[in-house]
Design a protein around this motif. Structure first.
Motif, PDB file in Angstrom:
ATOM      1  N   LEU A 347       0.810  -1.217   0.000  1.00  0.00           N
ATOM      2  CA  LEU A 347       0.000   0.000   0.000  1.00  0.00           C
ATOM      3  C   LEU A 347       0.846   1.270   0.000  1.00  0.00           C
ATOM      4  O   LEU A 347       0.471   2.266  -0.609  1.00  0.00           O
ATOM      5  CB  LEU A 347      -0.946   0.019   1.203  1.00  0.00           C
ATOM      6  N   ILE A 348       1.973   1.222   0.720  1.00  0.00           N
ATOM      7  CA  ILE A 348       2.741   2.459   0.871  1.00  0.00           C
ATOM      8  C   ILE A 348       3.957   2.482  -0.057  1.00  0.00           C
ATOM      9  O   ILE A 348       4.149   3.432  -0.803  1.00  0.00           O
ATOM     10  CB  ILE A 348       3.118   2.683   2.343  1.00  0.00           C
ATOM     11  N   ALA A 380      -3.984   4.180   4.216  1.00  0.00           N
ATOM     12  CA  ALA A 380      -3.076   3.048   3.999  1.00  0.00           C
ATOM     13  C   ALA A 380      -2.341   2.718   5.293  1.00  0.00           C
ATOM     14  O   ALA A 380      -2.122   1.550   5.622  1.00  0.00           O
ATOM     15  CB  ALA A 380      -2.086   3.378   2.893  1.00  0.00           C
ATOM     16  N   TRP A 381      -1.969   3.753   6.027  1.00  0.00           N
ATOM     17  CA  TRP A 381      -1.301   3.531   7.302  1.00  0.00           C
ATOM     18  C   TRP A 381      -2.210   2.830   8.307  1.00  0.00           C
ATOM     19  O   TRP A 381      -1.797   1.933   9.014  1.00  0.00           O
ATOM     20  CB  TRP A 381      -0.803   4.867   7.890  1.00  0.00           C
ATOM     21  N   VAL A 382      -3.463   3.282   8.343  1.00  0.00           N
ATOM     22  CA  VAL A 382      -4.430   2.646   9.242  1.00  0.00           C
ATOM     23  C   VAL A 382      -4.525   1.159   8.924  1.00  0.00           C
ATOM     24  O   VAL A 382      -4.445   0.311   9.803  1.00  0.00           O
ATOM     25  CB  VAL A 382      -5.826   3.316   9.122  1.00  0.00           C
ATOM     26  N   VAL A 383      -4.670   0.848   7.644  1.00  0.00           N
ATOM     27  CA  VAL A 383      -4.855  -0.553   7.265  1.00  0.00           C
ATOM     28  C   VAL A 383      -3.613  -1.380   7.571  1.00  0.00           C
ATOM     29  O   VAL A 383      -3.693  -2.423   8.204  1.00  0.00           O
ATOM     30  CB  VAL A 383      -5.223  -0.669   5.764  1.00  0.00           C
ATOM     31  N   SER A 384      -2.440  -0.889   7.177  1.00  0.00           N
ATOM     32  CA  SER A 384      -1.262  -1.743   7.329  1.00  0.00           C
ATOM     33  C   SER A 384      -0.820  -1.840   8.784  1.00  0.00           C
ATOM     34  O   SER A 384      -0.307  -2.868   9.207  1.00  0.00           O
ATOM     35  CB  SER A 384      -0.119  -1.263   6.435  1.00  0.00           C
ATOM     36  N   ALA A 613     -11.887   9.386  17.246  1.00  0.00           N
ATOM     37  CA  ALA A 613     -11.508   7.973  17.227  1.00  0.00           C
ATOM     38  C   ALA A 613     -10.017   7.829  17.533  1.00  0.00           C
ATOM     39  O   ALA A 613      -9.184   8.350  16.811  1.00  0.00           O
ATOM     40  CB  ALA A 613     -11.817   7.355  15.864  1.00  0.00           C
ATOM     41  N   ASN A 614      -9.728   7.087  18.598  1.00  0.00           N
ATOM     42  CA  ASN A 614      -8.337   6.856  18.987  1.00  0.00           C
ATOM     43  C   ASN A 614      -7.531   6.131  17.918  1.00  0.00           C
ATOM     44  O   ASN A 614      -6.310   6.183  17.917  1.00  0.00           O
ATOM     45  CB  ASN A 614      -8.309   5.993  20.253  1.00  0.00           C
ATOM     46  N   GLU A 615      -8.240   5.439  17.039  1.00  0.00           N
ATOM     47  CA  GLU A 615      -7.581   4.619  16.031  1.00  0.00           C
ATOM     48  C   GLU A 615      -6.620   5.426  15.165  1.00  0.00           C
ATOM     49  O   GLU A 615      -5.676   4.885  14.601  1.00  0.00           O
ATOM     50  CB  GLU A 615      -8.634   3.969  15.116  1.00  0.00           C
ATOM     51  N   ILE A 616      -6.896   6.739  14.992  1.00  0.00           N
ATOM     52  CA  ILE A 616      -6.099   7.476  14.006  1.00  0.00           C
ATOM     53  C   ILE A 616      -4.945   8.253  14.630  1.00  0.00           C
ATOM     54  O   ILE A 616      -4.299   9.044  13.954  1.00  0.00           O
ATOM     55  CB  ILE A 616      -6.987   8.422  13.156  1.00  0.00           C
ATOM     56  N   VAL A 617      -4.641   7.987  15.905  1.00  0.00           N
ATOM     57  CA  VAL A 617      -3.529   8.690  16.534  1.00  0.00           C
ATOM     58  C   VAL A 617      -2.218   8.436  15.789  1.00  0.00           C
ATOM     59  O   VAL A 617      -1.526   9.375  15.384  1.00  0.00           O
ATOM     60  CB  VAL A 617      -3.399   8.292  18.023  1.00  0.00           C
ATOM     61  N   ILE A 618      -1.894   7.152  15.599  1.00  0.00           N
ATOM     62  CA  ILE A 618      -0.608   6.816  14.971  1.00  0.00           C
ATOM     63  C   ILE A 618      -0.533   7.326  13.521  1.00  0.00           C
ATOM     64  O   ILE A 618       0.435   7.998  13.157  1.00  0.00           O
ATOM     65  CB  ILE A 618      -0.336   5.298  15.075  1.00  0.00           C
ATOM     66  N   THR A 620      -2.018   9.827  12.242  1.00  0.00           N
ATOM     67  CA  THR A 620      -1.909  11.282  12.284  1.00  0.00           C
ATOM     68  C   THR A 620      -0.491  11.706  12.656  1.00  0.00           C
ATOM     69  O   THR A 620       0.087  12.617  12.049  1.00  0.00           O
ATOM     70  CB  THR A 620      -2.913  11.864  13.304  1.00  0.00           C
ATOM     71  N   ILE A 621       0.081  11.025  13.666  1.00  0.00           N
ATOM     72  CA  ILE A 621       1.444  11.351  14.081  1.00  0.00           C
ATOM     73  C   ILE A 621       2.407  11.138  12.915  1.00  0.00           C
ATOM     74  O   ILE A 621       3.243  11.997  12.610  1.00  0.00           O
ATOM     75  CB  ILE A 621       1.858  10.482  15.298  1.00  0.00           C
ATOM     76  N   LEU A 622       2.259  10.004  12.226  1.00  0.00           N
ATOM     77  CA  LEU A 622       3.164   9.701  11.109  1.00  0.00           C
ATOM     78  C   LEU A 622       3.024  10.744   9.997  1.00  0.00           C
ATOM     79  O   LEU A 622       4.010  11.270   9.499  1.00  0.00           O
ATOM     80  CB  LEU A 622       2.869   8.297  10.556  1.00  0.00           C
ATOM     81  N   MET A 623       1.766  11.044   9.649  1.00  0.00           N
ATOM     82  CA  MET A 623       1.520  12.014   8.589  1.00  0.00           C
ATOM     83  C   MET A 623       2.130  13.363   8.917  1.00  0.00           C
ATOM     84  O   MET A 623       2.817  13.972   8.102  1.00  0.00           O
ATOM     85  CB  MET A 623       0.008  12.214   8.395  1.00  0.00           C
TER      86      MET A 623
END
Lengths: 719, 81
Positions: A347-348, A380-384, A613-618, A620-623
């Motif tokens: 994906l990435i 893509a980050w969320v999924v992988s 949603a806590n799911e998108i913390v990582i 978001t940080i990466l982005m």
């Protein structure tokens, strides 16, 4: 922990029920309404699933169904609406779930009520049958778990039972689908049969005064209800029943009856009611004695006992509990490695540049940036990062749940909850919180005492939820696992994640104790918990439910929030004011505060973005880190997410952002201790009905999280 | 009913069996009915199944089911000696 919104998602294609069709719960016109009642742990949810084809998750513990579920099926050209009532032991105790069940039987006026009973525990289950038959006459008794009864050498004479109760009795084994056709047949013919009088089965040995009161009620009130039952409720002063009657009858007569009822209540006192309850149980025992015969087989009894001696052992209970969870995380961390790498590469590493190149040729550069660098990359980050660990962790957790291990955890922990002035069943809602805090908070309805329910609601956020596991697992694998060699890294990361989860449990105890000594003072109330028989998990069902109900549900939620978040992040990073992006301004603004907490500005922004949603913390940080600090050169064969020798890509991103071990530790702590997500906050408001407690539940963990990370950062920097 | 011959469920030893004589009259209303719901009915045979890591709660086997109770409740359940 079936998430409330995920229940009722699909209708099953493979089913052993012939000549019948499952109906989705839509706008169909129903011919009949059928209610499904039963004790907890009788397999009532399996019966419901078999009839409707809904793949609702059926955990092996009581209190799982806390509200009504609805579904439907058609049989012999008639459409049946099926209402699954909460599992209750009785209709007399007026706890929240019993009220729902009783009110539906009374006011919902179902055409047929199916009472599901556990064949291995018929006597106790008959109490409920007798009570239901006092309210409604059109009853079908479903003797479920007949396969387990056979294994245990228990024989039930259903013909005799049917003739004593004067209603149809059907033997079923819902897990394998046995007897479901016969059950549908019995339901259909009962639905089409004419009204029948309620046939009182219990001799209460009533006082003369009460008998003549019943006669009076019989003369003046509605015919479709059992006058004996109504009279007893009036004497009790049961408000639901009285209000119901007030809506239906002539006030003058009713007022006279209510006055008489109160007089009788004052004369007879509490003992009267208890005597009524006891005669019910005596009758149940009496009937069970006539229809149940048992060949003695000790082997299976010992199996449960053996497992309990281990899982509830004086010394080993806690080490085993920790070990089980550590093994689960270890398998998750090491198993997620390969699929995550594969998804990341796909994906990435491959798709992202290809998509970007293609997009630039057909759209403006800014739009390609927004869609591909913002929305696509975040998703893509969320999924992988999230999909593989979830797809491994949830099935294992579901196995423990189906086996019946969760009530054992509640049993082991109860003593500590009692010390903290809280309810033992809080352990169950806490466990559910490990799946989803919103689901855990809804489940606090199983706690009767309002004080203890509130404590359970406020502290549920300390259960590390689905949305936060991936953050913990990823950060622990990269930073904590990275401290030791590759050989030990999986185990060390698993221990770190378990450590954070255990810290959450400790905080639950501390905060519960603090609340019950200050703002929510009071004595701990009672605790009773059924420890159900261990049941071999149904692996196909588990794969299905853990994948659909949990993995896909959480992933879907993450994606729904990741897409707009990705767009927002890209926009704030690319709109420049005076040569600096908005994200850079925000980062400069929040960074000093973040650094004070041992975190950084990007993490603070990520937690603001991630309120939904806590799911998108990582992601978001990466982005944000990539956009603010630039994407580092990708290494050879890079992209492995969870293994130390090849985590270069992610580690490069983090080190570009200036991350240290302290940042990682404090991120793990802050991920555990901060405000609940917006869905959970809304659920808290719905359950408490109080703005004050909702605000308190949202801010208390946030303030605590700030204090904890600040303290850790200051102490860390001293050394 | 001779109350001098009863002893509380809490004192039942592991593996020992007894018959429930009554539920103490101090235990009233909802709490009493809940115990009855769960099968702690006079006349039922009962045994201590599991003591647990803290000796409180304990799990009892009654009417084919294992039910855990805190000490406060098991004190109310009186057994025939």
């Amino acid at each position: 922990m079936s998430t409330p919104s995920a229940a009722g998602c699909a209708s099953c294609q493979i089913s052993p029920i012939y000549h019948s069709k499952k109906l989705k719960n839509g706008n169909e016109k129903w011919d009949y309404t059928i209610s499904l009642a039963g004790n907890p742990n009788t397999g009532k949810s399996s019966v419901f699933n078999r009839l409707t084809g809904l793949k609702q998750h059926t955990g092996n513990w009581s209190g799982k169904t806390v509200a009504k579920n609805e579904g439907g099926f058609s049989f012999a050209n008639k459409k049946f609406k099926l209402v699954d009532l909460p599992g209750t032991y009785s209709l007399l105790s007026t706890s929240h779930d019993e009220e729902i069940a009783r009110d539906f039987l009374l006011f919902g006026q179902p055409d047929v009520t199916v009472v599901v009973v556990d064949a291995t525990r018929l006597e106790r289950n008959l109490n409920l049958v007798l009570q239901v038959m006092e309210v409604t006459s059109k009853v079908v008794v479903c003797v479920n778990l007949i396969d387990e009864a056979v294994k245990k050498g228990i024989h039930i004479d259903t013909h005799k039972l049917s003739s004593i109760l004067n209603v149809p009795v059907v033997k079923t084994a819902a897990r394998s689908g046995r007897g479901m056709y016969e059950l549908m047949e019995a339901i259909a013919s009962m639905a089409e049969s004419p009204e029948r009088p309620i046939n009182p089965l219990i001799d209460y040995g009533l006082d003369k005064m009460v008998v003549s009161f019943i006669e009076k009620v019989k003369k003046s009130l509605l015919k479709q209800h059992n006058p004996g039952w109504l009279a007893l409720r009036i004497i009790e002063g049961d408000l639901t029943t009285i209000n119901y009657l007030k809506n239906l009858t002539n006030n003058g007569t009713l007022e006279e009856l209510l006055r008489d009822g109160e007089k009788i209540k004052n004369i007879l006192g509490d003992a009267h009611h208890d005597k009524i309850a006891e005669s019910l149980f005596t009758r149940a025992g009496d009937i069970a004695g006539k229809v149940v015969s048992k060949k003695n087989s000790v082997r299976l009894k010992n199996m449960d006992h053996m497992l309990d001696s281990l899982f509830l052992h004086k010394f080993w209970a806690f080490p085993i509990m920790l070990l089980l969870f550590a093994i689960m995380f270890w398998i998750t961390v090491s198993g997620a490695n390969a699929p995550s790498t594969w998804l990341y590469n796909l994906l990435i590493e491959s798709f992202h540049p290809t998509l970007k190149a293609a997009a630039i040729t057909i759209m403006p550069v800014w739009l390609a940036g927004l869609l591909i660098d913002g929305m696509y990359l975040t998703t893509a980050w969320v999924v992988s990062v999230m999909l593989p660990p979830m797809a491994i962790f949830f099935p294992m957790f579901t196995v423990l749940e189906d086996l019946g291990y969760l009530p054992r955890v509640a049993f082991n922990l109860d003593h500590i909850f009692k010390k903290a002035g809280a309810h033992g069943k809080q352990a169950m809602t806490m466990m559910m919180g490990f799946g989803c805090n919103a689901a855990g908070i809804t489940a606090t309805r199983i706690i009767d005492s309002p004080r203890e329910k509130l404590i359970a609601i406020i502290t549920n956020n300390f259960s590390l939820c689905n949305g936060r596991w991936p953050t913990q697992i990823l950060i622990a694998s990269l930073f904590i696992g990275g401290l030791v060699g590759a050989y030990w890294s999986g185990i060390i990361s698993a221990i770190a994640v378990v450590g954070v989860a255990v810290l959450g449990i400790i905080l639950t105890f501390i905060i519960s104790g603090a609340l019950s000594k200050t703002v929510l003072k009071g004595k701990p109330s009672t605790f009773n918990l059924e420890l159900p028989s261990y049941r071999p998990p149904n692996f196909l069902q588990i794969l299905y439910t853990s994948f659909i109900d949990r993995t896909l549900f959480v992933l879907w939620r993450a994606l729904v929030f990741a897409l707009p978040a990705g767009a927002a992040i890209w926009i704030i990073s690319n709109i420049n004011v005076d040569g600096l992006s908005i994200a850079a301004y925000m980062h400069n603004f929040f960074n000093p505060f973040g650094m004070l907490l041992g975190l950084n500005g990007i993490i603070i922004i990520a937690y603001i973005v991630a309120i939904p949603a806590n799911e998108i913390v990582i992601p978001t940080i990466l982005m944000l880190t990539v956009l603010l600090h630039g994407m580092p050169e990708a290494g050879q064969g890079a992209g492995v997410l969870f293994e130390m020798e090849s985590t270069e890509d992610l580690m490069k991103i983090f080190s570009a952002g200036g991350w240290t071990l302290l940042t990682a530790v404090n991120l793990m702590l802050f991920s555990l201790i901060h405000n609940p997500c917006s869905t959970t906050i809304y659920t808290i408001y719905k359950e408490t009905g109080s703005v004050k407690w909702t605000i308190f539940s949202a801010l208390m963990p946030l303030v605590l999280g700030i204090l904890v990370t600040f303290t850790v950062a200051q102490v860390w920097r001293m050394f | 009913m001779n109350y001098e011959e009863t002893f509380p469920l809490t004192t039942l030893k592991s593996g020992q069996r007894a018959v429930i004589r009554s539920i103490s009259s101090e235990c009233k209303g909802l709490e009493r009915r809940r115990l009855l719901d769960l099968g702690f009915v006079p006349g039922s045979e009962i045994e201590l199944a599991i003591t647990g890591p803290f000796s409180d709660p304990k799990a009892y086997k009654v009417k084919g089911t294992v039910i855990a109770l805190r000490k406060e409740q098991s004190d109310f359940i009186l057994l025939a000696s």
